[in-house]
Every structure is written in structure tokens, then in C-alpha cells.
Design a protein around this motif. Structure first.
Motif, short mmCIF file in Angstrom:
data_model
loop_
_atom_site.label_atom_id
_atom_site.label_comp_id
_atom_site.label_asym_id
_atom_site.label_seq_id
_atom_site.Cartn_x
_atom_site.Cartn_y
_atom_site.Cartn_z
N HIS A 139 -51.76 11.12 -48.46
CA HIS A 139 -51.88 9.81 -47.81
C HIS A 139 -51.13 8.76 -48.62
O HIS A 139 -50.35 7.97 -48.07
CB HIS A 139 -53.36 9.42 -47.69
CG HIS A 139 -53.55 8.07 -47.08
ND1 HIS A 139 -53.27 7.81 -45.75
CD2 HIS A 139 -53.98 6.90 -47.61
CE1 HIS A 139 -53.53 6.54 -45.49
NE2 HIS A 139 -53.95 5.96 -46.61
N SER A 140 -51.31 8.78 -49.94
CA SER A 140 -50.65 7.75 -50.75
C SER A 140 -49.14 7.94 -50.75
O SER A 140 -48.38 6.98 -50.81
CB SER A 140 -51.18 7.74 -52.18
OG SER A 140 -51.09 9.03 -52.72
N LEU A 141 -48.68 9.19 -50.63
CA LEU A 141 -47.24 9.42 -50.56
C LEU A 141 -46.67 8.86 -49.26
O LEU A 141 -45.58 8.28 -49.24
CB LEU A 141 -46.93 10.92 -50.68
CG LEU A 141 -47.18 11.50 -52.06
CD1 LEU A 141 -46.95 13.00 -52.07
CD2 LEU A 141 -46.30 10.84 -53.12
N GLN A 142 -47.43 9.00 -48.18
CA GLN A 142 -46.98 8.41 -46.90
C GLN A 142 -46.86 6.89 -47.05
O GLN A 142 -45.91 6.29 -46.57
CB GLN A 142 -47.97 8.73 -45.78
CG GLN A 142 -47.86 10.16 -45.28
CD GLN A 142 -49.05 10.53 -44.40
OE1 GLN A 142 -49.90 9.71 -44.10
NE2 GLN A 142 -49.11 11.79 -44.01
N GLN A 143 -47.85 6.30 -47.73
CA GLN A 143 -47.80 4.84 -47.93
C GLN A 143 -46.53 4.47 -48.70
O GLN A 143 -45.87 3.49 -48.37
CB GLN A 143 -49.03 4.37 -48.72
CG GLN A 143 -50.35 4.64 -48.02
CD GLN A 143 -50.59 3.69 -46.85
OE1 GLN A 143 -49.78 2.83 -46.56
NE2 GLN A 143 -51.69 3.88 -46.16
N LEU A 144 -46.21 5.26 -49.71
CA LEU A 144 -45.00 4.99 -50.51
C LEU A 144 -43.76 5.01 -49.63
O LEU A 144 -42.89 4.15 -49.75
CB LEU A 144 -44.86 6.03 -51.63
CG LEU A 144 -45.59 5.72 -52.93
CD1 LEU A 144 -45.52 6.92 -53.85
CD2 LEU A 144 -45.00 4.50 -53.60
N ASP A 145 -43.70 5.99 -48.73
CA ASP A 145 -42.57 6.09 -47.80
C ASP A 145 -42.43 4.81 -46.98
O ASP A 145 -41.35 4.28 -46.81
CB ASP A 145 -42.79 7.26 -46.82
CG ASP A 145 -42.14 8.52 -47.35
OD1 ASP A 145 -41.49 8.44 -48.41
OD2 ASP A 145 -42.29 9.56 -46.69
N ARG A 146 -43.58 4.34 -46.47
CA ARG A 146 -43.54 3.14 -45.62
C ARG A 146 -43.06 1.95 -46.43
O ARG A 146 -42.28 1.13 -45.95
CB ARG A 146 -44.91 2.88 -45.02
CG ARG A 146 -45.25 3.88 -43.92
CD ARG A 146 -46.70 3.80 -43.50
NE ARG A 146 -47.01 2.53 -42.84
CZ ARG A 146 -48.24 2.16 -42.52
NH1 ARG A 146 -49.25 2.95 -42.79
NH2 ARG A 146 -48.45 1.02 -41.92
N ILE A 147 -43.53 1.84 -47.67
CA ILE A 147 -43.10 0.72 -48.51
C ILE A 147 -41.60 0.80 -48.73
O ILE A 147 -40.89 -0.21 -48.67
CB ILE A 147 -43.87 0.73 -49.84
CG1 ILE A 147 -45.32 0.28 -49.59
CG2 ILE A 147 -43.21 -0.18 -50.87
CD1 ILE A 147 -46.20 0.35 -50.78
N GLU A 175 -48.75 -2.54 -50.46
CA GLU A 175 -48.83 -2.29 -51.90
C GLU A 175 -50.28 -2.39 -52.38
O GLU A 175 -50.71 -1.62 -53.21
CB GLU A 175 -47.91 -3.25 -52.66
CG GLU A 175 -46.49 -2.69 -52.71
CD GLU A 175 -45.44 -3.68 -53.17
OE1 GLU A 175 -45.74 -4.89 -53.23
OE2 GLU A 175 -44.32 -3.22 -53.45
N GLN A 176 -51.04 -3.35 -51.79
CA GLN A 176 -52.46 -3.45 -52.16
C GLN A 176 -53.20 -2.19 -51.75
O GLN A 176 -54.00 -1.64 -52.51
CB GLN A 176 -53.09 -4.67 -51.50
CG GLN A 176 -52.74 -5.97 -52.22
CD GLN A 176 -53.15 -7.20 -51.42
OE1 GLN A 176 -53.73 -7.07 -50.34
NE2 GLN A 176 -52.85 -8.36 -51.96
N LYS A 177 -52.92 -1.73 -50.52
CA LYS A 177 -53.54 -0.50 -50.04
C LYS A 177 -53.25 0.64 -50.99
O LYS A 177 -54.11 1.44 -51.33
CB LYS A 177 -53.00 -0.12 -48.65
CG LYS A 177 -53.87 -0.53 -47.51
CD LYS A 177 -53.41 0.20 -46.25
CE LYS A 177 -53.78 -0.60 -45.00
NZ LYS A 177 -53.06 -0.12 -43.83
N LEU A 178 -51.99 0.70 -51.43
CA LEU A 178 -51.56 1.78 -52.30
C LEU A 178 -52.36 1.74 -53.61
O LEU A 178 -52.78 2.78 -54.11
CB LEU A 178 -50.06 1.66 -52.58
CG LEU A 178 -49.44 2.82 -53.32
CD1 LEU A 178 -49.51 4.08 -52.46
CD2 LEU A 178 -48.00 2.53 -53.68
N GLN A 179 -52.58 0.53 -54.13
CA GLN A 179 -53.37 0.40 -55.36
C GLN A 179 -54.75 1.01 -55.14
O GLN A 179 -55.25 1.75 -55.98
CB GLN A 179 -53.52 -1.08 -55.73
CG GLN A 179 -52.21 -1.79 -55.95
CD GLN A 179 -51.69 -1.63 -57.37
OE1 GLN A 179 -52.03 -2.40 -58.24
NE2 GLN A 179 -50.89 -0.60 -57.59
#
Length: 184
Positions: free
Chosen positions: A153-161, A122-126
Motif C-alpha cells: 500500500h505504501s509503495l502505491q502511495q509513493l508511485d502516486r506522489i 505525503e502525510q498519508k505516507l507518513q
């Protein structure tokens, strides 16, 4: 000889159905069949959909079958003794299911680790999303990578979260089950 042409031996006081009755129906009137429960139509050829009417009495799901029907339950429930009502599945009482799940302390560690990973993501996403907030104000050279690749890239992060939080809720459920077993 008239009756033999039709392949029926005429007997007195007996109704005749030129088309034979199907699915266990019996000929009770010339050209008419009396059908057993679950079937209808002139020759009992049509299945009655018991699930279409509300009289089936199933607690959750009704499944129509040929000539009959049966009740079923959604995930997490099983049929009660009357084969109609549904009751929630309780935690399994066998002790061996406990050892497979691992001890509660191991579970807690696993959960802590997952929670930590979600927080880090979540920090990375911020950080990843921060440039979008001031994208309109910033000059192109500040943006490092092009906005499209950043966005993907941020959408991939959202998927992982997303998948991590699913894992966490799954683990929390397992933990609840363990707590119940410990008390018992």
C-alpha cells in the motif's frame, strides 16, 4: 569473340570491372571502382558511417543514412540554419497557444490544488510508514493488517506522489512560459 562472352564490348583505354560499380561509382582501373563520397569498397557496395568519425560536425546527434548522414537534435532543441548546430526551442510567440494553456490565475489554482494533493499524500505516507518504525518493538496484534499488504500500500502511495510531482514540475514549466509571454 572473347570479350562478348563476358558481355562487355571492349573499347581501347577503358578500364574494365567484371563486377559493375554500385551506388554511382565509376570503373577507373581493372576490377576497381572509384566511389562517390559516402561509399567505399571494391564495387562501392559499402556505406561509409560518417557518424563513426568525429568529423561530421553535428552539434548533438548524428544519424547515418545510405551514402550520407544528417544531424538531429535532442528534445527541446531544433536544428539551426546550418543543419548542424542545435538551438533551444524558445516559447512559442503565437498568442493562441496562450489561450489553450488557460490564464495564469487558473494555472496557479491548478498548481495549488496539485500541491495540496501531494502534501496530503505525503502525510498519508507518513502514517502508513509509521508502523514500520516501531514494527520491531510492537506486538503482532498492534499491526492491524499484515506488514506485506501495508508495504505494498505504501509503495502505491509513493508511485502516486511520484506522478503528482512530475505533473507539478510540468505545470511549473508551463507557468514560466506564461510569465515570459505576459512580460513580452
Amino acid at each position: 569473340g572473347w570479350s562478348r562472352a563476358h558481355g562487355h564490348a571492349l573499347s581501347c583505354n577503358r578500364a574494365l570491372c567484371w563486377v559493375p560499380c554500385q551506388n554511382g561509382g565509376s570503373c577507373t582501373f581493372p576490377g576497381r571502382c572509384t566511389c562517390p563520397p559516402g561509399w567505399m569498397g571494391r564495387t562501392c557496395e559499402t556505406d561509409v558511417d560518417e557518424c563513426a568519425s568525429q568529423s561530421h560536425g553535428c552539434g548533438q546527434l548524428c544519424i547515418n543514412t545510405a551514402g550520407s548522414y544528417h544531424c538531429a537534435c535532442q528534445d527541446g532543441f531544433n536544428l539551426a540554419a546550418d543543419d548542424k548546430a542545435c538551438q533551444p526551442l524558445g516559447p512559442a510567440p503565437e498568442p493562441e497557444s496562450f489561450s489553450q494553456a488557460g490564464s495564469p490565475s487558473e494555472m496557479k489554482e491548478e498548481m495549488q490544488e496539485l500541491k495540496g494533493r501531494v502534501e496530503a499524500l505525503e502525510q498519508k505516507l507518513q502514517l502508513v510508514l509509521a508502523p514500520f518504525h516501531n514494527l520491531m518493538l510492537s506486538a503482532p496484534e498492534d499491526v492491524g493488517a499484515d506488514p506485506i499488504s501495508r508495504l505494498s500500500h505504501s509503495l502505491q502511495q509513493l508511485d502516486r506522489i511520484d506522478s503528482l510531482s512530475e505533473q507539478i514540475s510540468f505545470l511549473e514549466e508551463r507557468l514560466e512560459t506564461c510569465k515570459c509571454l505576459e512580460k513580452a
